[in-house]
Enzyme design. Structure first.
Site, PDB file in Angstrom:
ATOM      1  N   GLU A 310     104.876  32.722  36.148  1.00 35.59           N
ATOM      2  CA  GLU A 310     105.915  32.953  35.333  1.00 35.59           C
ATOM      3  C   GLU A 310     105.937  34.243  34.589  1.00 35.59           C
ATOM      4  O   GLU A 310     105.831  34.244  33.409  1.00 35.59           O
ATOM      5  CB  GLU A 310     106.427  31.725  34.391  1.00 35.59           C
ATOM      6  CG  GLU A 310     106.474  30.491  35.139  1.00 35.59           C
ATOM      7  CD  GLU A 310     106.840  29.489  33.976  1.00 35.59           C
ATOM      8  OE1 GLU A 310     107.639  28.509  34.500  1.00 35.59           O
ATOM      9  OE2 GLU A 310     106.414  29.507  33.062  1.00 35.59           O
ATOM     10  N   PRO A 311     105.860  35.285  35.224  1.00 38.98           N
ATOM     11  CA  PRO A 311     105.665  36.598  34.537  1.00 38.98           C
ATOM     12  C   PRO A 311     106.888  37.124  33.799  1.00 38.98           C
ATOM     13  O   PRO A 311     107.838  36.962  34.262  1.00 38.98           O
ATOM     14  CB  PRO A 311     105.234  37.756  35.561  1.00 38.98           C
ATOM     15  CG  PRO A 311     105.865  37.024  36.725  1.00 38.98           C
ATOM     16  CD  PRO A 311     105.643  35.569  36.673  1.00 38.98           C
ATOM     17  N   GLY A 312     106.735  37.527  32.377  1.00 34.18           N
ATOM     18  CA  GLY A 312     107.922  37.936  31.800  1.00 34.18           C
ATOM     19  C   GLY A 312     107.473  39.392  31.437  1.00 34.18           C
ATOM     20  O   GLY A 312     108.020  40.297  31.998  1.00 34.18           O
ATOM     21  N   ARG A 313     106.771  39.547  30.513  1.00 40.34           N
ATOM     22  CA  ARG A 313     106.354  40.986  30.002  1.00 40.34           C
ATOM     23  C   ARG A 313     105.770  41.830  31.301  1.00 40.34           C
ATOM     24  O   ARG A 313     106.068  43.017  31.234  1.00 40.34           O
ATOM     25  CB  ARG A 313     105.038  40.726  29.031  1.00 40.34           C
ATOM     26  CG  ARG A 313     104.869  41.914  28.134  1.00 40.34           C
ATOM     27  CD  ARG A 313     103.649  41.714  27.470  1.00 40.34           C
ATOM     28  NE  ARG A 313     103.530  40.314  26.665  1.00 40.34           N
ATOM     29  CZ  ARG A 313     104.003  40.363  25.465  1.00 40.34           C
ATOM     30  NH1 ARG A 313     104.486  41.568  24.816  1.00 40.34           N
ATOM     31  NH2 ARG A 313     103.963  39.086  25.142  1.00 40.34           N
ATOM     32  N   TYR A 354     104.464  41.606  14.609  1.00 44.19           N
ATOM     33  CA  TYR A 354     103.187  41.501  15.068  1.00 44.19           C
ATOM     34  C   TYR A 354     102.375  43.011  15.123  1.00 44.19           C
ATOM     35  O   TYR A 354     101.297  42.813  15.339  1.00 44.19           O
ATOM     36  CB  TYR A 354     102.841  41.281  16.645  1.00 44.19           C
ATOM     37  CG  TYR A 354     103.798  40.397  17.555  1.00 44.19           C
ATOM     38  CD1 TYR A 354     103.723  39.033  16.896  1.00 44.19           C
ATOM     39  CD2 TYR A 354     104.767  40.588  18.530  1.00 44.19           C
ATOM     40  CE1 TYR A 354     104.609  38.304  17.692  1.00 44.19           C
ATOM     41  CE2 TYR A 354     105.370  39.693  19.148  1.00 44.19           C
ATOM     42  CZ  TYR A 354     105.464  38.385  18.753  1.00 44.19           C
ATOM     43  OH  TYR A 354     106.129  37.464  19.364  1.00 44.19           O
ATOM     44  N   CYS A 381     117.260  47.845   5.711  1.00 44.03           N
ATOM     45  CA  CYS A 381     116.730  47.709   4.337  1.00 44.03           C
ATOM     46  C   CYS A 381     115.658  46.815   4.068  1.00 44.03           C
ATOM     47  O   CYS A 381     115.674  45.760   3.710  1.00 44.03           O
ATOM     48  CB  CYS A 381     117.953  47.140   3.617  1.00 44.03           C
ATOM     49  SG  CYS A 381     119.609  48.103   3.718  1.00 44.03           S
ATOM     50  N   GLU A 382     114.359  47.207   4.658  1.00 42.29           N
ATOM     51  CA  GLU A 382     113.403  46.498   4.735  1.00 42.29           C
ATOM     52  C   GLU A 382     112.194  47.546   4.622  1.00 42.29           C
ATOM     53  O   GLU A 382     112.108  48.101   5.741  1.00 42.29           O
ATOM     54  CB  GLU A 382     113.313  45.469   5.833  1.00 42.29           C
ATOM     55  CG  GLU A 382     112.187  44.263   5.902  1.00 42.29           C
ATOM     56  CD  GLU A 382     112.424  43.421   5.034  1.00 42.29           C
ATOM     57  OE1 GLU A 382     111.537  42.865   4.347  1.00 42.29           O
ATOM     58  OE2 GLU A 382     113.800  42.855   5.053  1.00 42.29           O
ATOM     59  N   TYR A 410     110.882  41.636  25.182  1.00 43.47           N
ATOM     60  CA  TYR A 410     110.897  41.059  23.967  1.00 43.47           C
ATOM     61  C   TYR A 410     111.542  41.999  22.772  1.00 43.47           C
ATOM     62  O   TYR A 410     111.057  41.867  21.640  1.00 43.47           O
ATOM     63  CB  TYR A 410     109.561  40.615  23.629  1.00 43.47           C
ATOM     64  CG  TYR A 410     109.052  39.552  24.442  1.00 43.47           C
ATOM     65  CD1 TYR A 410     109.632  38.340  24.504  1.00 43.47           C
ATOM     66  CD2 TYR A 410     107.938  39.691  25.378  1.00 43.47           C
ATOM     67  CE1 TYR A 410     109.175  37.363  25.471  1.00 43.47           C
ATOM     68  CE2 TYR A 410     107.547  39.092  26.345  1.00 43.47           C
ATOM     69  CZ  TYR A 410     108.126  37.641  26.140  1.00 43.47           C
ATOM     70  OH  TYR A 410     107.767  36.688  27.098  1.00 43.47           O
TER      71      TYR A 410
HETATM   72  C1  PLP Z   1     107.036  33.302  27.134  1.00 44.70           C
HETATM   73  C2  PLP Z   1     106.816  32.520  28.578  1.00 44.70           C
HETATM   74  C3  PLP Z   1     106.454  33.001  29.895  1.00 44.70           C
HETATM   75  C4  PLP Z   1     106.278  34.559  29.876  1.00 44.70           C
HETATM   76  O1  PLP Z   1     105.204  35.082  29.258  1.00 44.70           O
HETATM   77  P1  PLP Z   1     104.812  36.475  29.410  1.00 44.70           P
HETATM   78  O2  PLP Z   1     103.877  36.757  28.678  1.00 44.70           O
HETATM   79  O3  PLP Z   1     105.892  37.286  29.270  1.00 44.70           O
HETATM   80  O4  PLP Z   1     104.412  36.869  30.838  1.00 44.70           O
HETATM   81  C5  PLP Z   1     106.420  32.393  30.883  1.00 44.70           C
HETATM   82  N1  PLP Z   1     106.419  30.761  30.786  1.00 44.70           N
HETATM   83  C6  PLP Z   1     106.759  30.115  29.543  1.00 44.70           C
HETATM   84  C7  PLP Z   1     106.917  28.823  29.344  1.00 44.70           C
HETATM   85  C8  PLP Z   1     106.750  30.886  28.346  1.00 44.70           C
HETATM   86  O5  PLP Z   1     107.044  30.541  27.291  1.00 44.70           O
END
Ligand code: PLP
Length: 451
Positions: A310-313, A354, A381-382, A410
């Site tokens: 499940e890649p996101g980033r 972060y 304003c921070e 993100y």
């Molecule tokens: C955030 C998340 C991802 C993606 O994570 P990345 O670090 O962006 O690859 C995949 N699966 C689950 C359950 C997540 O919470």
């Protein structure tokens, strides 16, 4: 919260834009001093569409999706790549993921609604969340979502009740916390024991709950899921997690006589935010993960499960950049130099949250060396409102266009309207064409919900 004190000993690196290497989207190039992405002049695009502006290199995004599919399926045929939509989500991205044959992970009813409205097939959706509401669960089940990742016993009972009422059998994964400590920032570490997510393996809790799930009507326990964290560079963390999870599958087979057919190992592969970061490649990640699953299954005489990642980033972060216009310059002698841009923590909260690092360049001076150390502060304003702290930049003047690399993940999904800031438009660039895929928010959008 204030900014961390400036490191006054830090020296500019004199790099020009094209020296930034891995942080650049794949079509980045410099022509006549201007940064081009997808064949489009970023300074000109900023003038046409306004700033702040999110820009995605569509070729880069497509390449990464295809590379994930190729790298995994060439080693492990039964792999599905599940795009983690919380990293970045709009209809255009969903349609590309669909076109290329990816699955989609959503973490609630809102992301699901976006996916469905873009025509994404529900059976290829995986739904996550530690507290999906009963309404969200029912929306998912009515839509026909293929897998729901169960995060607790209460939720298991909820899903069973709804599925019974709808007259369906719902495919589920159980999220397990494998207790693997990923080598990354503490706030985004989710695989360790002290986590709100999933079933802990401690004291056999997860194992006992599997027994409950197997006896629960109207659900089919298709597999297990884990997600050990984010922005991880250490491939051995993923290998360890895979081994722990396959060990758990074997234990379930031995104890309950039930062999689950799927294993979802979550996301988490890190990316280069600064030029000197050296994350593993997608290919190296696939090699490490596939071989770990294969070896762990062979050692326990388990049939190979269908594998999900499940890649996101690592799919979207480097495909995306943010453009800003320089509005104000302020030098505080012996303290720091501020370059103020027309956005900030509303379009990129990661720096305030972060202390994330990013590489900036001036899109209209892209061939010049970065000779100054600056803090790119926002307009909010921070005091802690900054996009980039203590990084090299070319000598900036009012009106210059700043491009911050690696903001594809993100940032848009965490954007807010703090200080009444309309959220930026999202533009996809490809082959010299720019198309707006999400329009900029208007002032009217800001109060459209007020009665
Ligand atoms: C955030 C998340 C991802 C993606 O994570 P990345 O670090 O962006 O690859 C995949 N699966 C689950 C359950 C997540 O919470």
């Amino acid at each position: 919260m204030a900014l961390p004190a400036s490191d006054l000993s830090k020296q500019p690196d004199n790099r020009t834009t094209m020296d930034l290497g891995r942080v650049l989207p794949c079509t980045a190039e410099v022509r006549d001093g201007h940064l081009f992405i997808g064949g489009v002049d970023m300074a000109e695009l900023a003038r046409e569409e306004g700033t702040a502006l999110y820009v995605f290199d569509e070729a880069d995004l497509r390449w990464r999706m295809e590379e994930y599919l190729r790298a995994f399926r060439s080693r492990y045929a039964q792999t599905d790549v599940v795009y983690a939509s919380k990293a970045f989500l709009n209809k255009a991205a969903v349609r590309i993921a669909d076109e290329l044959g990816l699955c989609l992970d959503v973490s609630g009813g809102g992301e699901l609604a976006c996916a469905l409205s873009a025509g994404f097939p529900a059976e290829r959706v995986v739904m996550h969340g530690n507290n999906k509401t009963p309404v969200e669960l029912e929306e998912a089940m009515r839509a026909g979502v293929g897998r729901i990742v169960v995060d607790s016993r209460i939720e298991l009972a909820r899903i069973s009740e709804i599925a019974g009422r709808l007259g369906i059998t719902q495919g589920i994964f159980m999220r397990i916390t494998p207790g693997v400590e990923a080598d990354t920032h503490e706030y985004i570490r989710t695989g360790c024991e002290d986590s709100k997510f999933g079933f802990t393996m401690k004291d056999d809790f997860a194992y006992t709950c599997v027994g409950t799930a197997l006896e629960t009507p109207h659900v089919h326990l298709a597999g297990f899921h884990c997600h050990i964290g984010s922005q991880i560079f250490a491939l051995h963390s993923f290998r360890e997690a895979a081994d722990v999870m396959v060990g758990f599958m074997a234990r379930v087979r031995d104890g309950y006589g039930h062999t689950v057919e799927e294993l979802d190992l979550g996301g988490g592969l890190g990316i280069a935010y600064v030029a000197d970061d050296e994350p593993p490649t997608i290919d190296e990640f696939a090699e490490g993960t596939c071989s770990a699953v294969r070896e762990a299954c062979e050692a326990r005489d388990l049939p190979l499960p269908r594998l999900l990642v499940e890649p996101g980033r690592s799919l979207v972060a480097n495909a995306g950049v943010t453009l800003y216009t320089v509005g104000i310059l302020k030098t505080l002698p012996g303290i720091r130099k501020f370059v103020a841009v027309d956005g900030g923590m509303s379009d990129n909260i990661r720096t305030a949250l972060y202390h994330a690092d990013y590489e900036p360049t001036l899109a209209n001076k892209a061939d010049q060396p970065r000779t100054e150390i600056v803090t790119l502060c926002g307009k909010h304003c921070e005091s802690g409102d900054a996009v980039v702290v203590d990084m090299p930049l070319q000598k900036a003047e009012v009106g210059d266009i700043v491009c911050v690399f690696g903001t594809g993940a993100y940032c848009a999904t965490m954007a807010s309207n703090y200080n009444g800031q309309p959220r930026p438009a999202v533009v996809f660039v490809r082959d010299g064409e720019a198309r707006v895929t999400t329009r900029r928010e208007t002032y009217e959008d800001l109060y459209a919900r007020d009665l």
